[in-house]
Motif scaffolding. Structure first.
Motif, PDB file in Angstrom:
ATOM      1  N   ARG A   1       0.845  -1.195   0.000  1.00 25.50           N
ATOM      2  CA  ARG A   1       0.000   0.000   0.000  1.00 25.50           C
ATOM      3  C   ARG A   1       0.879   1.243   0.000  1.00 25.50           C
ATOM      4  O   ARG A   1       1.969   1.249   0.551  1.00 25.50           O
ATOM      5  N   ASN A   2       0.346   2.325  -0.598  1.00 28.37           N
ATOM      6  CA  ASN A   2       1.065   3.589  -0.569  1.00 28.37           C
ATOM      7  C   ASN A   2       0.744   4.324   0.729  1.00 28.37           C
ATOM      8  O   ASN A   2       0.000   3.830   1.579  1.00 28.37           O
ATOM      9  N   VAL A   3       1.285   5.508   0.890  1.00 24.10           N
ATOM     10  CA  VAL A   3       1.125   6.265   2.122  1.00 24.10           C
ATOM     11  C   VAL A   3      -0.342   6.622   2.400  1.00 24.10           C
ATOM     12  O   VAL A   3      -0.735   6.783   3.560  1.00 24.10           O
ATOM     13  N   GLU A   4      -1.166   6.712   1.361  1.00 24.66           N
ATOM     14  CA  GLU A   4      -2.588   6.990   1.544  1.00 24.66           C
ATOM     15  C   GLU A   4      -3.392   5.738   1.877  1.00 24.66           C
ATOM     16  O   GLU A   4      -4.585   5.810   2.117  1.00 24.66           O
ATOM     17  N   GLY A   5      -2.744   4.583   1.860  1.00 26.75           N
ATOM     18  CA  GLY A   5      -3.422   3.326   2.159  1.00 26.75           C
ATOM     19  C   GLY A   5      -3.993   2.620   0.941  1.00 26.75           C
ATOM     20  O   GLY A   5      -4.601   1.566   1.059  1.00 26.75           O
ATOM     21  N   LYS A   6      -3.784   3.179  -0.249  1.00 28.22           N
ATOM     22  CA  LYS A   6      -4.270   2.568  -1.486  1.00 28.22           C
ATOM     23  C   LYS A   6      -3.384   1.377  -1.863  1.00 28.22           C
ATOM     24  O   LYS A   6      -2.158   1.472  -1.838  1.00 28.22           O
ATOM     25  N   VAL A   7      -4.015   0.257  -2.224  1.00 26.51           N
ATOM     26  CA  VAL A   7      -3.256  -0.918  -2.651  1.00 26.51           C
ATOM     27  C   VAL A   7      -2.621  -0.619  -4.005  1.00 26.51           C
ATOM     28  O   VAL A   7      -3.310  -0.283  -4.967  1.00 26.51           O
TER      29      VAL A   7
END
Length: 64
Positions: A25-31
């Motif tokens: 996941r990225n820092v925004e929580g998106k996979v």
């Protein structure tokens, strides 16, 4: 992700190889990745971070 064993191997003078069920996941929580195998940049030169794009070959990257 279903359970399972994740292994991480540092390729000689190359990327970190992840094998097993994983999700990144990225820092925004998106996979940004879901699967069973990928290679992560170890040299810092990839244009596709955090994934390896083979840039280590062009910069003569060496692991200790």
């Amino acid at each position: 992700m279903p359970g399972g064993r994740l292994t991480i191997e540092a390729a000689a003078n190359g990327p970190l190889i992840l094998a097993g069920p994983l999700e990144i996941r990225n820092v925004e929580g998106k996979v940004i990745f879901r699967g069973d195998q990928t290679a992560l940049c170890h040299c810092g030169a990839s244009a596709n971070k955090p994934f390896c794009d083979g840039s280590h070959n062009g910069i003569d990257f060496r692991t200790v």
